[in-house]
Design a protein around this motif. Sequence first.
Motif: not given
Length: 327
Positions: A66-90
């Motif tokens: 949707q014009g941005g990107i999805l990333a699988v990442t982690k926070i304190e060892g937990k699995g996280v999915l983040v959705y960012l817009d084209a400017k890098g905003n969460l």
Amino acid sequence: MHINRYITNISLILKTGGFTFMKGYIGTYTTNRSQGIYSFEWDGNTLMQPELFYPCQDPKYLAAFQGGILAVTKIEGKGVLVYLDAKGNLVSQLVYEESPSCFVSVIKDRIYTTNYHTGVVSCLAIKDNQLYLKHQICIQDKAGAHHIMEVNGYLWVPCLMLDQIVILNFNLDKIETIDLEKGTGPRHAVLVEDYYYICGELSNFLYAIDVYSKKVVAKEELMVSKKGTKGTAAIAYDDGKIYVSTRFSDVISVVTIQKSHMHLEQVVSSMGIHPRDFVLGKNSLVVVHKEDDELVCLERNSKGYLTKRISHQKVPEGVCVIWEEKE
């Protein structure tokens, strides 16, 4: 013909004076040099210096969305999915697993992730710009679930540690499995017409599976001059040729395919150490290397063969690369 993500996300638009710049994104391991996700630009010939796009931990895999990107990442060892817009905003962030997944893909209107260590496949969606979890299934602990793709209305999940492709429906119910020879280590795949081509990370073979019979109908050894080599990582298809990287030998293999017929045509240096992922551009291949931080653009000639390095830059600990999504 199905065209995989390496081609779908490319939109080279001719303007007066040449190509517009294309933007790419790089996922990394953040062990000691990287700070997260990086972005770069490419003008069809020259790679521009990558810049930090979004700081996060171990963004192992990315997908355009949707014009941005999805990333699988982690926070304190937990699995996280983040959705960012084209400017890098969460836009949205969801903690949904005990450990991070290794792969993310958008199929129809849903987001799917696979977890190598836990064997969990997750289905997520977004509403009002907020991510939420819909379904999960655990195929098997330590299954090595590495990839997911729609094939004939079902989801095919290669499980490296099981030497199987597990077939799920869209409710994530297990339907059946395709057994591969012991020691295959199925990793990533591309779908071309009625054939599913998958690389064996442990066997160093490329396999062709008929999607109707669900049988392996052919296999082709990669890098036949280096017996016992393991570590095939990324795979892409374009115009009758499949490209595969082998990260422990620092090469890219080019295989000509015609339905069940495959022939290894070329094995060339990736011009870096540990080629983890790559994308195809017009007359080029852009590859990221994890160990020596090289982002390299290789020229592809009119026959699809790789000829020479035409540009390179540095990006720390790169393990995934995608193009931005274009209308």
